[in-house]
Design a protein around this motif. Sequence first.
Motif, mmCIF file in Angstrom:
data_model
loop_
_atom_site.group_PDB
_atom_site.id
_atom_site.type_symbol
_atom_site.label_atom_id
_atom_site.label_comp_id
_atom_site.label_asym_id
_atom_site.label_seq_id
_atom_site.Cartn_x
_atom_site.Cartn_y
_atom_site.Cartn_z
ATOM 1 N N GLU A 1 47.303 -1.546 3.172
ATOM 2 C CA GLU A 1 47.416 -2.857 3.815
ATOM 3 C C GLU A 1 47.885 -3.923 2.847
ATOM 4 O OE1 GLU A 1 43.603 -3.813 5.691
ATOM 5 O OE2 GLU A 1 44.793 -4.959 7.140
ATOM 6 N N ASN A 2 47.465 -3.789 1.585
ATOM 7 C CA ASN A 2 47.796 -4.801 0.586
ATOM 8 C C ASN A 2 49.095 -4.505 -0.160
ATOM 9 O OD1 ASN A 2 45.480 -6.078 1.335
ATOM 10 N ND2 ASN A 2 44.280 -5.392 -0.427
ATOM 11 N N ASP A 3 49.812 -3.467 0.277
ATOM 12 C CA ASP A 3 51.060 -3.086 -0.393
ATOM 13 C C ASP A 3 50.841 -2.775 -1.864
ATOM 14 O OD1 ASP A 3 52.865 -3.186 1.676
ATOM 15 O OD2 ASP A 3 53.286 -5.318 1.422
ATOM 16 N N ALA A 4 49.657 -2.330 -2.220
ATOM 17 C CA ALA A 4 49.400 -2.009 -3.620
ATOM 18 C C ALA A 4 50.175 -0.741 -3.984
ATOM 19 C CB ALA A 4 47.903 -1.784 -3.832
ATOM 20 N N PRO A 5 50.740 -0.689 -5.205
ATOM 21 C CA PRO A 5 51.527 0.488 -5.596
ATOM 22 C C PRO A 5 50.722 1.787 -5.441
ATOM 23 C CG PRO A 5 51.752 -1.262 -7.219
ATOM 24 C CD PRO A 5 50.735 -1.731 -6.224
ATOM 25 N N GLU A 6 49.437 1.733 -5.747
ATOM 26 C CA GLU A 6 48.630 2.947 -5.617
ATOM 27 C C GLU A 6 48.517 3.394 -4.157
ATOM 28 O OE1 GLU A 6 44.573 2.666 -6.946
ATOM 29 O OE2 GLU A 6 44.332 4.836 -6.779
ATOM 30 N N GLY A 7 48.530 2.430 -3.256
ATOM 31 C CA GLY A 7 48.479 2.772 -1.837
ATOM 32 C C GLY A 7 49.741 3.495 -1.410
ATOM 33 N N LEU A 8 50.883 2.998 -1.865
ATOM 34 C CA LEU A 8 52.156 3.617 -1.489
ATOM 35 C C LEU A 8 52.280 5.008 -2.102
ATOM 36 C CD1 LEU A 8 54.431 0.445 -1.745
ATOM 37 C CD2 LEU A 8 53.358 1.462 0.281
ATOM 38 N N ALA A 9 51.796 5.147 -3.344
ATOM 39 C CA ALA A 9 51.842 6.465 -4.000
ATOM 40 C C ALA A 9 50.943 7.452 -3.257
ATOM 41 C CB ALA A 9 51.397 6.335 -5.457
ATOM 42 N N THR A 10 49.776 6.975 -2.849
ATOM 43 C CA THR A 10 48.852 7.845 -2.118
ATOM 44 C C THR A 10 49.456 8.258 -0.785
ATOM 45 O OG1 THR A 10 46.994 6.726 -3.178
ATOM 46 C CG2 THR A 10 46.492 8.026 -1.221
ATOM 47 N N LEU A 11 50.082 7.301 -0.140
ATOM 48 C CA LEU A 11 50.727 7.587 1.139
ATOM 49 C C LEU A 11 51.807 8.659 0.976
ATOM 50 C CD1 LEU A 11 50.490 6.572 4.033
ATOM 51 C CD2 LEU A 11 52.251 4.885 3.517
ATOM 52 N N LEU B 1 39.113 7.288 2.009
ATOM 53 C CA LEU B 1 40.046 6.942 3.089
ATOM 54 C C LEU B 1 40.055 5.422 3.312
ATOM 55 C CD1 LEU B 1 41.904 7.642 5.463
ATOM 56 C CD2 LEU B 1 39.859 8.114 6.833
ATOM 57 N N ALA B 2 38.866 4.834 3.384
ATOM 58 C CA ALA B 2 38.773 3.381 3.615
ATOM 59 C C ALA B 2 39.483 2.619 2.500
ATOM 60 C CB ALA B 2 37.312 2.956 3.706
ATOM 61 N N ARG B 3 39.290 3.071 1.245
ATOM 62 C CA ARG B 3 39.955 2.422 0.104
ATOM 63 C C ARG B 3 41.473 2.551 0.237
ATOM 64 N NH1 ARG B 3 38.968 -1.184 -1.898
ATOM 65 N NH2 ARG B 3 40.204 -0.790 -3.738
ATOM 66 N N THR B 4 41.911 3.741 0.623
ATOM 67 C CA THR B 4 43.347 3.979 0.766
ATOM 68 C C THR B 4 43.942 3.037 1.808
ATOM 69 O OG1 THR B 4 43.079 6.289 0.155
ATOM 70 C CG2 THR B 4 45.069 5.734 1.378
ATOM 71 N N MET C 1 55.348 -8.715 -1.787
ATOM 72 C CA MET C 1 54.658 -9.067 -0.557
ATOM 73 C C MET C 1 53.175 -8.702 -0.606
ATOM 74 S SD MET C 1 56.547 -10.037 2.409
ATOM 75 C CE MET C 1 55.946 -8.999 3.735
ATOM 76 N N ALA C 2 52.729 -8.228 -1.786
ATOM 77 C CA ALA C 2 51.341 -7.788 -1.871
ATOM 78 C C ALA C 2 50.412 -8.926 -1.489
ATOM 79 C CB ALA C 2 51.029 -7.294 -3.269
ATOM 80 N N GLU C 3 49.454 -8.604 -0.659
ATOM 81 C CA GLU C 3 48.540 -9.606 -0.150
ATOM 82 C C GLU C 3 47.140 -9.056 -0.335
ATOM 83 O OE1 GLU C 3 48.640 -12.192 3.830
ATOM 84 O OE2 GLU C 3 49.874 -10.420 3.881
#
Lengths: 142, 344
Positions: free
Chosen positions: B24-34, B16-19, A1-3
Amino acid sequence: MAERRIRVLIAKPGLDGHDRGAKVVARALRDAGMEVIYTGLRQTPEMIAEAALQEDVDVVGLSILSGAHMALVPRVLELLRANGQEHVKVFVGGIIPDEDAPALLEMGVHAVYGPGTLTDDIVADIRRAVLGGENGNPTDQS
Amino acid sequence: METLADRVLAGQRYALARTLTLIENDAPEGLATLASLFPHTGRAHLIGVTGAPGTGKSSLVNRLAHYYRHPPEGQPRRVAIVAVDPSSPFTGGAILGDRIRMRDLSGDPGVFIRSMASRGALGGLARTTANVVQALDAAGFDIIFIETVGAGQAEVDIARLAHTTLVVEAPGLGDDVQAIKAGILEIADILVVNKADRPGADATVRALTEMLKMAHPTQETIMHHGRRMVINAGQKTQKKEEHPSWVPPVLKTVAVDNRGIHELAQAIARHRAYLEETGEWHVRDRVRLQSELENMLGEALMQHWRAHTAAEHYQSVLEEVFSRRLAPTEAVDRLLAQSLPPAA
Ligand code: B12
Ligand SMILES: Nc1nc2c(ncn2[C@@H]2O[C@H](COP(=O)(O)OP(=O)(O)OP(=O)(O)O)[C@@H](O)[C@H]2O)c(=O)[nH]1
Ligand SMILES: [Mg+2]
């Protein structure tokens, strides 16, 4: 779902009240599938750079019809760099005399547009500038 | 090496803004950071702001945030704002214009504003709004405002996410109680009649107050399976009333003139105190985390099941359902009959 959506800040710096062009461009970018943050009139360069940072935009679009571009644009560029956002592409539109455009480009502005520009051309230029050849995330540097 | 999460926790705003973008983009790095940020969440007061388009939600958030940055007494609080606007269903693009009303907050490092497009989600928030809010919570913001898409009807999602939900109305409803959408009373912790400089404000306040009187004095709102339910206090007559139930106040404001903001902030403080004293703060937190977990679990189980189910088998069962030879409940039994290997 990555957007991944192109995020653009459209700002009107200075005291210039001509906002038709900014709104036309904002809507065209929206219709092209981009996410456009519109901050309204009378923005200082500081406000623009702060919004660009918090919103993590790919593009900052400045609309200036007042003639103050040679004062406002360098300041925005300077602040973006100071915040670590040198990769953000800056587009300038409005009433920019032909003799000023090269100087703006020299400073680091990506492109300059005047009255009568087709919004389709702006859309295409932004897509090319942000996505380039690759379609990954151009700003990842963590 | 310093991770993105470390930099967020150290207060680096660009990190923070990058995170938020990666989340928002469901990027794997975002989920790991979360995931790394998660232990640091749970402290912020989440305030939802919902209501019809143009009622003044952004203008109110601007004033309230400014108030918390310059309180009449006590320490300034750090404030984050997440403002959601609708994505076009046709192009996926969006114009995010809430910042236009929030210019008083610029130049203040104690404020962080992020605009989000709904990206196809219904219900007033984007699918990733809760995660974005979590990251802001971990980054140390004391108060997080969440402005929903301006929607005609009451949005339940925001009440589930926020501790305190403000429903913003504007005059023009007049005495027409019918115009006040059902559902508002269920989600509103505080009702705000903004634009009280306009004619009809008192009539709107009266209409809302009447509705509350009919609905409330003997009722209590509880959380039940992730939804708020209103029960009659009479149903538990014998139980000692330790805490009076919360009756949403109706307040008038004029956001453009900064009127009524102090009273609104006091009402928010009372609601927070109420949540803490009754233990509902804790209950809401648990209910929310549980429903978020269950949503994720549901998605993951579905994916896991699909990965281990032959497409032809699924298709043949589907065909039997289409031809009315197999009822959907029987189909489910058959499809779940096989055992799945453990997930990696
Ligand atoms: C309409 C107009 C007005 C309207 C504005 C309404 C509004 N809300 O926008 C009104 C009547 C209010 C007005 C007032 C004034 N105006 Co006037 N106005 C114009 C006019 C005739 C058209 C501008 C316009 O809307 N064009 C339509 C839009 C769609 O075009 P655009 O803005 O150029 O945008 C296009 C491109 O430039 C580009 N673009 C623009 N922004 C951006 C941004 C990005 C990111 C990108 C990629 C592209 C891009 O793409 C757009 C699409 O093609 C121009 C003359 C002209 N021909 O441009 C004068 C003009 C801009 N005005 C002018 C002046 C002097 C004034 C006043 C000072 C007049 C006065 N003495 O009172 C006031 C000041 C108002 C203020 N507060 O700032 C001068 C400016 C001179 C200068 N810069 O040296 C102009 C050039 C007229 C002239 N020849 O003298 N004005
Ligand atoms: N008269 C009056 N106008 C107000 C008041 N508060 C806000 N407005 C105006 O109402 C308009 C909408 O205000 P916003 O704050 O953008 O409303 P919103 O609910 O956030 O709007 P959406 O996000 O588009 O749904 C603006 O023109 C404001 O200036 C008020 O108290 N009185
Ligand atoms: Mg708004």
